[in-house]
Design a protein around this motif. Structure first.
Motif, PDB file in Angstrom:
ATOM      1  N   SER A  75       0.826  -1.211   0.000  1.00 52.86           N
ATOM      2  CA  SER A  75       0.000   0.000   0.000  1.00 52.86           C
ATOM      3  C   SER A  75       0.855   1.255   0.000  1.00 52.86           C
ATOM      4  O   SER A  75       1.931   1.290   0.599  1.00 52.86           O
ATOM      5  N   HIS A  76       0.364   2.271  -0.686  1.00 48.40           N
ATOM      6  CA  HIS A  76       1.038   3.561  -0.735  1.00 48.40           C
ATOM      7  C   HIS A  76      -0.004   4.662  -0.584  1.00 48.40           C
ATOM      8  O   HIS A  76      -1.203   4.402  -0.641  1.00 48.40           O
ATOM      9  N   CYS A 108       5.121   9.697  -0.841  1.00 49.92           N
ATOM     10  CA  CYS A 108       4.244   8.663  -0.297  1.00 49.92           C
ATOM     11  C   CYS A 108       4.140   8.907   1.200  1.00 49.92           C
ATOM     12  O   CYS A 108       5.150   9.135   1.871  1.00 49.92           O
ATOM     13  N   ILE A 110       3.486   6.884   3.416  1.00 51.25           N
ATOM     14  CA  ILE A 110       3.968   5.716   4.162  1.00 51.25           C
ATOM     15  C   ILE A 110       5.476   5.557   3.986  1.00 51.25           C
ATOM     16  O   ILE A 110       6.194   5.208   4.917  1.00 51.25           O
ATOM     17  N   HIS A 111       5.950   5.834   2.776  1.00 56.42           N
ATOM     18  CA  HIS A 111       7.373   5.719   2.482  1.00 56.42           C
ATOM     19  C   HIS A 111       7.877   7.078   1.966  1.00 56.42           C
ATOM     20  O   HIS A 111       7.842   7.343   0.763  1.00 56.42           O
ATOM     21  N   MET A 114       9.801   7.873  -1.267  1.00 57.89           N
ATOM     22  CA  MET A 114       9.154   7.890  -2.594  1.00 57.89           C
ATOM     23  C   MET A 114       8.675   9.313  -2.854  1.00 57.89           C
ATOM     24  O   MET A 114       7.811   9.817  -2.145  1.00 57.89           O
TER      25      MET A 114
HETATM   26 CU   LIG Z   1       4.636   4.038  -0.299  1.00 57.88          CU
END
Ligand SMILES: [Cu+2]
Length: 121
Positions: A75-76, A108, A110-111, A114
Motif C-alpha cells: 500500500s502507498h 508517499c 507511508i514511504h 518515494m
Molecule cells: Cu509508499
C-alpha cells in the motif's frame, strides 16, 4: 419448427461468440499502432510501481485531473501540501484536479523516500 429456430439462434449466438473472440485477439495489435492515444491516456496519470512514482515528474496544464494508480502489492499514499490521498492498496487509484499553476512536490505518506513532482503550467 421450434427446434430449427433454436438451432438457428444457437448458431447465431456461436457466431457472435466467435466474433467477440476474434475482436479480443486483435486488440493487442491495435494498441501497438495508435501510440498517440496511449500517450494521451498516460499524460495525466502516475503509476506507483516498485516503490516509485512513474513518471516521477509530470508536466500538465492547469485544470488537468491527475490519476495515481498503485500497481504495487504494497500500500502507498499520496501526500503533499495541496492534496492527500487515502491509503491506496494494490489496484486503487486517487484523482486530483490541479486548478492552479505551480510546482507540486509530493511523496508517499507511508514511504517518504518515494517522491514525485507535478508541474502545472
Ligand atoms: Cu509508499
Amino acid at each position: 419448427m421450434k427446434k430449427i429456430l433454436f438451432a438457428v439462434s444457437a448458431l447465431g449466438f456461436l457466431i457472435l461468440l466467435a466474433g467477440c473472440g476474434y475482436q479480443t485477439q486483435t486488440q493487442p495489435k491495435q494498441t501497438k499502432s495508435p501510440a498517440p492515444v496511449e500517450n494521451k491516456v498516460s499524460a495525466n496519470s502516475v503509476t506507483i510501481q516498485n516503490f516509485a512514482f512513474s513518471p516521477a515528474e509530470l508536466k500538465i496544464k492547469v485544470g488537468t485531473t491527475v490519476t495515481w494508480t498503485n500497481n504495487d502489492s504494497v500500500s502507498h499514499s499520496i501526500k503533499s501540501a495541496a492534496f492527500n490521498s487515502a491509503v491506496l492498496a494494490n489496484g486503487d487509484s486517487f484523482q486530483f484536479k490541479l486548478d492552479k499553476a505551480g510546482i507540486y512536490d509530493y511523496q508517499c505518506g507511508i514511504h517518504p523516500s518515494m517522491q514525485g513532482k507535478i508541474i502545472v503550467e
